[in-house]
Design a protein around this motif. Sequence first.
Motif, PDB file in Angstrom:
ATOM      1  N   THR A 516       5.753  -3.955  -6.105  1.00  0.00           N
ATOM      2  CA  THR A 516       5.187  -2.829  -5.368  1.00  0.00           C
ATOM      3  C   THR A 516       5.935  -1.532  -5.672  1.00  0.00           C
ATOM      4  O   THR A 516       5.326  -0.468  -5.812  1.00  0.00           O
ATOM      5  CB  THR A 516       5.211  -3.099  -3.856  1.00  0.00           C
ATOM      6  OG1 THR A 516       6.554  -3.416  -3.448  1.00  0.00           O
ATOM      7  CG2 THR A 516       4.300  -4.250  -3.505  1.00  0.00           C
ATOM      8  N   GLY A 681      -3.967  -4.622   3.592  1.00  0.00           N
ATOM      9  CA  GLY A 681      -2.642  -5.221   3.569  1.00  0.00           C
ATOM     10  C   GLY A 681      -1.587  -4.160   3.321  1.00  0.00           C
ATOM     11  O   GLY A 681      -1.817  -2.961   3.527  1.00  0.00           O
ATOM     12  N   PHE A 682      -0.423  -4.591   2.861  1.00  0.00           N
ATOM     13  CA  PHE A 682       0.679  -3.650   2.637  1.00  0.00           C
ATOM     14  C   PHE A 682       0.296  -2.674   1.530  1.00  0.00           C
ATOM     15  O   PHE A 682      -0.283  -3.041   0.507  1.00  0.00           O
ATOM     16  CB  PHE A 682       1.947  -4.411   2.250  1.00  0.00           C
ATOM     17  CG  PHE A 682       3.135  -3.518   2.004  1.00  0.00           C
ATOM     18  CD1 PHE A 682       3.886  -3.039   3.065  1.00  0.00           C
ATOM     19  CD2 PHE A 682       3.493  -3.145   0.717  1.00  0.00           C
ATOM     20  CE1 PHE A 682       4.974  -2.207   2.847  1.00  0.00           C
ATOM     21  CE2 PHE A 682       4.580  -2.327   0.486  1.00  0.00           C
ATOM     22  CZ  PHE A 682       5.326  -1.852   1.550  1.00  0.00           C
ATOM     23  N   TYR A 683       0.691  -1.405   1.724  1.00  0.00           N
ATOM     24  CA  TYR A 683       0.400  -0.384   0.721  1.00  0.00           C
ATOM     25  C   TYR A 683       1.573   0.576   0.610  1.00  0.00           C
ATOM     26  O   TYR A 683       2.144   1.008   1.621  1.00  0.00           O
ATOM     27  CB  TYR A 683      -0.869   0.416   1.062  1.00  0.00           C
ATOM     28  CG  TYR A 683      -1.314   1.278  -0.104  1.00  0.00           C
ATOM     29  CD1 TYR A 683      -2.252   0.817  -0.992  1.00  0.00           C
ATOM     30  CD2 TYR A 683      -0.733   2.521  -0.336  1.00  0.00           C
ATOM     31  CE1 TYR A 683      -2.640   1.567  -2.096  1.00  0.00           C
ATOM     32  CE2 TYR A 683      -1.093   3.287  -1.428  1.00  0.00           C
ATOM     33  CZ  TYR A 683      -2.050   2.799  -2.312  1.00  0.00           C
ATOM     34  OH  TYR A 683      -2.406   3.536  -3.409  1.00  0.00           O
ATOM     35  N   THR A 684       1.914   0.919  -0.630  1.00  0.00           N
ATOM     36  CA  THR A 684       2.897   1.970  -0.877  1.00  0.00           C
ATOM     37  C   THR A 684       2.513   2.687  -2.154  1.00  0.00           C
ATOM     38  O   THR A 684       2.155   2.055  -3.149  1.00  0.00           O
ATOM     39  CB  THR A 684       4.330   1.411  -0.969  1.00  0.00           C
ATOM     40  OG1 THR A 684       5.249   2.489  -1.152  1.00  0.00           O
ATOM     41  CG2 THR A 684       4.490   0.420  -2.113  1.00  0.00           C
ATOM     42  N   SER A 700       9.471   3.861   2.253  1.00  0.00           N
ATOM     43  CA  SER A 700       8.942   2.604   2.760  1.00  0.00           C
ATOM     44  C   SER A 700       7.486   2.513   2.344  1.00  0.00           C
ATOM     45  O   SER A 700       6.993   3.283   1.531  1.00  0.00           O
ATOM     46  CB  SER A 700       9.073   2.520   4.288  1.00  0.00           C
ATOM     47  OG  SER A 700       8.267   3.500   4.909  1.00  0.00           O
ATOM     48  N   SER A 703       2.096  -0.952   6.603  1.00  0.00           N
ATOM     49  CA  SER A 703       1.504  -2.245   6.902  1.00  0.00           C
ATOM     50  C   SER A 703       0.173  -2.033   7.622  1.00  0.00           C
ATOM     51  O   SER A 703       0.083  -1.224   8.559  1.00  0.00           O
ATOM     52  CB  SER A 703       2.441  -3.081   7.788  1.00  0.00           C
ATOM     53  OG  SER A 703       3.635  -3.385   7.095  1.00  0.00           O
ATOM     54  N   ALA A 704      -0.850  -2.754   7.176  1.00  0.00           N
ATOM     55  CA  ALA A 704      -2.159  -2.651   7.806  1.00  0.00           C
ATOM     56  C   ALA A 704      -2.168  -3.483   9.091  1.00  0.00           C
ATOM     57  O   ALA A 704      -1.526  -4.530   9.165  1.00  0.00           O
ATOM     58  CB  ALA A 704      -3.237  -3.156   6.842  1.00  0.00           C
ATOM     59  N   GLU A 707      -0.150   1.150  10.898  1.00  0.00           N
ATOM     60  CA  GLU A 707       0.770   2.193  10.435  1.00  0.00           C
ATOM     61  C   GLU A 707      -0.022   3.257   9.698  1.00  0.00           C
ATOM     62  O   GLU A 707      -0.976   2.965   8.977  1.00  0.00           O
ATOM     63  CB  GLU A 707       1.869   1.600   9.553  1.00  0.00           C
ATOM     64  CG  GLU A 707       2.842   0.740  10.342  1.00  0.00           C
ATOM     65  CD  GLU A 707       4.059   0.311   9.532  1.00  0.00           C
ATOM     66  OE1 GLU A 707       5.060  -0.073  10.152  1.00  0.00           O
ATOM     67  OE2 GLU A 707       3.994   0.354   8.272  1.00  0.00           O
ATOM     68  N   SER A 731      -0.140  -2.918  -4.656  1.00  0.00           N
ATOM     69  CA  SER A 731      -0.546  -2.680  -3.274  1.00  0.00           C
ATOM     70  C   SER A 731      -1.935  -3.272  -3.039  1.00  0.00           C
ATOM     71  O   SER A 731      -2.529  -3.869  -3.932  1.00  0.00           O
ATOM     72  CB  SER A 731      -0.520  -1.184  -2.971  1.00  0.00           C
ATOM     73  OG  SER A 731       0.812  -0.711  -2.899  1.00  0.00           O
ATOM     74  N   ASN A 732      -2.428  -3.051  -1.825  1.00  0.00           N
ATOM     75  CA  ASN A 732      -3.696  -3.680  -1.423  1.00  0.00           C
ATOM     76  C   ASN A 732      -4.713  -2.635  -0.998  1.00  0.00           C
ATOM     77  O   ASN A 732      -4.369  -1.638  -0.362  1.00  0.00           O
ATOM     78  CB  ASN A 732      -3.456  -4.654  -0.264  1.00  0.00           C
ATOM     79  CG  ASN A 732      -2.531  -5.801  -0.634  1.00  0.00           C
ATOM     80  OD1 ASN A 732      -2.950  -6.791  -1.214  1.00  0.00           O
ATOM     81  ND2 ASN A 732      -1.255  -5.669  -0.275  1.00  0.00           N
TER      82      ASN A 732
END
Length: 748
Positions: A516, A681-684, A700, A703-704, A707, A731-732
């Motif tokens: 990620t 899902g998690f994304y950055t 950071s 989080s889905a 946030e 990421s998602n």
Amino acid sequence: MKFKKLIMTTVLAASQVAMVLPASAEEAVQNNPATEASVTDQAANQAGTVTGTEEVTGTETGTEVEAGTTDQAQDPVEGQTGQDDGGNAGTDQANQDTDDQENSGATDNSSTTPPAAESTSTSGTAGQLVLLMNSNKMYQDGKEYLAGHPMEVKDGVSYVSIRAIVERAGLQLSYDNATKETIIIRGTDELRFTMNTSSYKVNGVTTKMSGTSYSANNNFMVPLTAITKALNMPYTWDQVGKRVIVDVNTKPVASFSIGNTEVIAGETQVQYLTEATSPMGLPIVNEEWQGREEMFMTPGQYVVTYRVQDSNGQWSDPFSLTITVVKPHTPPVANFTTNKETYKMGEPITYTDFSTDEVGIKNRTWENQGQAFFTPGPVTIRLTVENVFGQTDTFEKTIMISNETLYTRDEFNKLFTPVGEKYVFNGTSVPSWERVNYTFTSDPTTLIRANSPETVYSKGILYQEEAIGDTRFLVHHVNATGQNVKMYVIATNENEATAHLTQTNLGFAGPNQYATGVGKASVQRYYESMQTGSKYKDIYIAPGESKIILNELSAISLKPGEVISLLADMNSDYTLKYEVIMIGEDQDPFATLPYLSVLPSDIHNRGTYSDATRHIEYGELIGDKPVRLLLGDNSSDPFLVGADGPTGDYKLNAGNFGVVYTIKLHRVAPNTLVTFNPRGGFYTGYIMVNGSIVPVANNSGLSAPNENSVLYRTGEREESLELLFTAAPGSNLSVNLLFQQMPEVKQP
């Protein structure tokens, strides 16, 4: 008859040895008082005929003045070709003396020593050997010695007796009966001379001399510079005194350094790092210090001197170093203030850091530094600061939070969370928000997505495709081969004309073990290349030629477990064949490519997709009520449909990774908060907002679904807004861009 022949052979061999190493090569003048040095010399001379194993120890260093590199009228050591009268006269005299000596076979020291040389012959300093031209007299440490044969000039080259130099310079001397070589040894250096040759061996390497060795009166004569050059012994030519002064210093050499980066009075245990060597290779048996302290108690400048002694009893010259001792460092002083002592719940707090240090503060660590607090009562905030010396200090302050409320937590976050930072909210309500019913147009950009097998277990071809015009590459892979590998993208021109390939934008990240993070960094650098144009490149590929492109990808090896990610835009005027490969780090890509097979894909996506640049324009007012603009959902934003290059299989670009979106919102309401909220899902990653690169989220990820990262806030007037977005690999999707009104600003 055989016995007679054996006797003759033995006599002949003995005479050759005696000629090479004569028993009386040099002697101290009888009038000199007996000293330790002269006694040693006499003992060596009384040994009789040398058998090839006699050694005299010594060492020296220096440099050679080569023939033709100095004024030959003044320096006859390597030749005498000067044009001035004085130089010619000196040459004629030297040559005449040499001729006389060769013709007579005898040496008359008194008649061949120039008067000027006699008058200055004893002026050499310690560690110097003074050789008089056309004389067998030598001077060292105030004593006169006689060589077995004078130093003489032949064919413009000055020759000396090997024995004369060896015994005065303290070198080791021996003779190899098997190879008929005279050997000089100093430490690890070895010189081997053979009679009547113009070359010699220096540490096993055959080296040309400036002249040819010969025998004179049973003395082995070689060019002086053959010895001085090989053993790095400096010499000077004294024109007035007609003498050569050779530096034959054999003293050991001592030095030291301090291993501490800083010496603090009363605190630092000083690390003395010594270095001592003997030019002769002798062991160092003693050392002496002056001014040395294991710990200096008072600041100041201290001179420390060091010298060593070798096993021959010689002391080195003193080596001195000035050590700076500084006063003990004082710790930093932590301090801060707040703009008030008492705050309402939800009231913004302003912190002012007043911490100081004599050199500089390296780290600041806050505890409980809230932008606001939402529970009444006392709150203690702490700040710890660290200076560059590792010293720390902590300061704390207690403030009061009253029972009054200025902003709720949600109101405060919408108003004051910095751009690029995140906050927590109730994201479960977002699907009920109204969607922005946008439409889009597309540019005919070909997307080549090499993301499968994402985890690569063997070397091979990861993707193959042909493309023309605007082409975007998305390459994202993990090395699981168990060895170091490199990745390449190779472009081949199978046309009959030269192809012009232009690289415009490029973002590359890795190798790194965090997928990620690598994906996020590649997108950031892709945007940066758009801002700066720093990755622009023109590439020309001749007919039938293959070239490595996207060189950042192949610049560094991938270790097992490491990930790379690349996003790049290209344009070609002819159809080119592209191949993405992974091979061993030491393999040649062009030689290896014909033997590689295409690796099968895994559950991840690879394929070739058209229309990979999308333009969204929305002209209606947005932000006056909560709305969401949804990307990567296959509904508002349909997935690209394509095919797998190697197999032709149908492919769907789930998430639309590699698609670049330009979003133009012509009317954004005043007082609008624009945020980024992941749903899959998690994304950055990053997104460009009005040309600025904004993190999602800083330091950071998100989080889905609860946030939210702040992208932008409009002012008191309606604005237009331009965003540029591409999904970060690793990421998602899908994601929402949220638009909503901010709370009313209140006065405390």
